[in-house]
Design a protein around this motif. Structure first.
Motif, short mmCIF file in Angstrom:
data_model
loop_
_atom_site.label_atom_id
_atom_site.label_comp_id
_atom_site.label_asym_id
_atom_site.label_seq_id
_atom_site.Cartn_x
_atom_site.Cartn_y
_atom_site.Cartn_z
N GLN A 1 -19.93 37.96 25.55
CA GLN A 1 -21.30 38.30 25.93
C GLN A 1 -22.19 38.45 24.71
N ALA A 2 -21.63 39.00 23.64
CA ALA A 2 -22.41 39.17 22.41
C ALA A 2 -22.72 37.81 21.77
N LEU A 3 -21.80 36.88 21.85
CA LEU A 3 -22.02 35.55 21.26
C LEU A 3 -23.00 34.74 22.11
N GLY A 4 -22.96 34.93 23.41
CA GLY A 4 -23.94 34.31 24.30
C GLY A 4 -23.77 32.82 24.47
N GLU A 5 -24.13 32.07 23.48
CA GLU A 5 -24.07 30.60 23.54
C GLU A 5 -23.79 30.08 22.15
N ARG A 6 -22.89 29.11 22.07
CA ARG A 6 -22.54 28.56 20.76
C ARG A 6 -22.38 27.05 20.85
N ARG A 7 -22.97 26.36 19.88
CA ARG A 7 -22.82 24.91 19.82
C ARG A 7 -21.78 24.59 18.73
N ILE A 8 -20.70 23.96 19.13
CA ILE A 8 -19.60 23.65 18.21
C ILE A 8 -19.63 22.15 17.89
N PRO A 9 -20.05 21.76 16.70
CA PRO A 9 -20.03 20.34 16.33
C PRO A 9 -18.60 19.79 16.40
N LEU A 10 -18.47 18.53 16.76
CA LEU A 10 -17.13 17.95 16.86
C LEU A 10 -16.40 18.00 15.52
N GLU A 11 -17.14 17.94 14.41
CA GLU A 11 -16.50 17.99 13.10
C GLU A 11 -15.95 19.37 12.77
N ALA A 12 -16.27 20.36 13.62
CA ALA A 12 -15.73 21.71 13.43
C ALA A 12 -14.46 21.93 14.24
N ILE A 13 -13.99 20.88 14.92
CA ILE A 13 -12.79 20.97 15.75
C ILE A 13 -11.68 20.13 15.12
N SER A 14 -10.51 20.74 14.94
CA SER A 14 -9.40 20.02 14.31
C SER A 14 -8.38 19.50 15.31
N GLY A 15 -8.43 19.99 16.54
CA GLY A 15 -7.49 19.54 17.55
C GLY A 15 -7.79 20.18 18.89
N VAL A 16 -7.09 19.74 19.93
CA VAL A 16 -7.30 20.24 21.29
C VAL A 16 -5.94 20.39 21.97
N THR A 17 -5.75 21.51 22.66
CA THR A 17 -4.50 21.73 23.41
C THR A 17 -4.82 22.09 24.85
N LEU A 18 -3.88 21.81 25.72
CA LEU A 18 -3.97 22.20 27.13
C LEU A 18 -2.61 22.75 27.52
N THR A 19 -2.56 24.02 27.86
CA THR A 19 -1.28 24.68 28.13
C THR A 19 -1.37 25.48 29.43
N PRO A 20 -0.21 25.76 30.05
CA PRO A 20 -0.21 26.60 31.24
C PRO A 20 -0.67 28.01 30.89
N GLY A 21 -1.45 28.62 31.79
CA GLY A 21 -1.90 29.99 31.58
C GLY A 21 -1.18 30.93 32.52
N ARG A 22 -1.72 32.12 32.68
CA ARG A 22 -1.11 33.10 33.55
C ARG A 22 -1.69 33.03 34.96
N ARG A 23 -0.88 33.36 35.94
CA ARG A 23 -1.32 33.48 37.33
C ARG A 23 -2.08 32.26 37.83
N GLY A 24 -1.46 31.12 37.72
CA GLY A 24 -2.04 29.91 38.28
C GLY A 24 -3.25 29.39 37.54
N THR A 25 -3.22 29.44 36.22
CA THR A 25 -4.33 28.92 35.43
C THR A 25 -3.81 27.97 34.36
N VAL A 26 -4.74 27.22 33.78
CA VAL A 26 -4.44 26.40 32.61
C VAL A 26 -5.47 26.77 31.54
N VAL A 27 -5.10 26.57 30.29
CA VAL A 27 -5.97 26.97 29.18
C VAL A 27 -6.27 25.75 28.30
N LEU A 28 -7.55 25.42 28.25
CA LEU A 28 -8.02 24.37 27.35
C LEU A 28 -8.50 25.08 26.08
#
Length: 286
Positions: free
Chosen positions: A37-64
């Motif tokens: 809530q304090a951060l509100g909104e953030r724009r993340i340039p693609l060059e600031a991302i080194s990788g992406v994962t998708l894993t199972p979460g808790r209680r019927g969720t997945v985490v990107l």
């Protein structure tokens, strides 16, 4: 990349995919982590991302999760790995029935993560939290206007060493970095680094404020630390900070400080000489 403006909504946040960035909008609900809530909104340039994962979460969720590139985000640099999983601003928790859609966006992002993005960034690529910022620690109030950090001590929490040193002001040009220790762990504090040896204990260091139960919460103190760190890195060594007018103190505030100083004097925590010197300093601020 997917069509510009595509949105993937999860619990507590929604990611909007642009041609060169991911815009993260955090919800403002009771269940949403306060840091989001304090951060509100953030724009993340693609060059600031080194990788992406998708894993199972808790209680019927997945985490990107987007892996932030080292050195690209002042918030993550200040946090230094201390954030709990639920407060990680790069995690998007989704219902399990959105797994196929999440995998599509994960693949799209992976295809755009350029070579060398796993290497530390030479500068911050994600904007820092906006100033002015302030928060209350256990022993004082910290404020930052973009050029100078101010610590104003509380007589109920500050050590005698800090009271003797008096309220502190630190121009960004005098700082080399920031040390943030989460208020959720023992001896949490925010310390300003100046390229010189610091006292071992933060409660004895006039360049540090210490946290306590309910003081210096993550959602207030971490954005503060990130903003100061970004200002230090942006200014670089040897850069001058424009002079700012010193505001005049409220006479009532000065009177209150002198009263507290007198109490410390009567309790034997400051000497006669220290009392006289500090009282004169306070009166000079009127």
């Amino acid at each position: 990349m997917s069509r510009m403006g595509d949105v993937l909504a999860g619990f507590h946040a929604a990611w909007e995919f642009e041609s060169d960035s991911v815009l993260i909008r955090y919800e403002r609900g009771i269940r949403t982590p306060k840091l989001f809530q304090a951060l509100g909104e953030r724009r993340i340039p693609l060059e600031a991302i080194s990788g992406v994962t998708l894993t199972p979460g808790r209680r019927g969720t997945v985490v990107l999760r987007a892996e932030p590139r080292p050195g690209a985000d002042p918030v993550m640099e200040a946090a230094a790995g201390q954030l709990k999983e639920g407060s990680d601003p790069y995690r998007l928790v989704l219902p399990a029935d959105k797994e196929t859609l999440a995998e599509y966006y994960a693949d799209e992002l992976r295809a755009l993560v350029g070579p060398g993005y796993e290497e530390p960034a030479e500068r911050f690529l994600v904007p820092a939290p906006e100033v002015p910022l302030q928060f209350k620690a256990y022993d004082g109030k910290a404020s930052f206007d973009g050029r100078t950090v101010h610590f104003r001590w509380f007589w109920t929490g500050a050590s005698s060493a800090k009271w003797k040193a008096g309220d502190q002001s630190f121009p960004v040009s005098e700082l080399t970095g920031v040390e943030w220790r989460s208020p959720e762990v023992f001896e949490g504090h925010l310390r300003l680094l100046r390229g010189e040896p610091e006292p071992e204990q933060a409660d004895q260091d006039p360049a540090a404020v210490v946290f306590g139960l309910g003081y210096g919460p993550v959602h207030e103190s971490l954005p503060f630390a990130a903003a100061v760190l970004a200002a230090v890195r942006q200014r670089g060594p040897g850069a001058a900070v424009p002079a700012a007018a010193v505001p005049r103190r409220d006479p009532a505030d000065i009177a209150e400080r002198i009263r507290h100083l007198g109490e410390l004097h009567q309790a034997g925590l400051v000497t006669d000489e220290e009392f006289s010197v500090k009282k004169a300093e306070l009166l000079a601020e009127l």
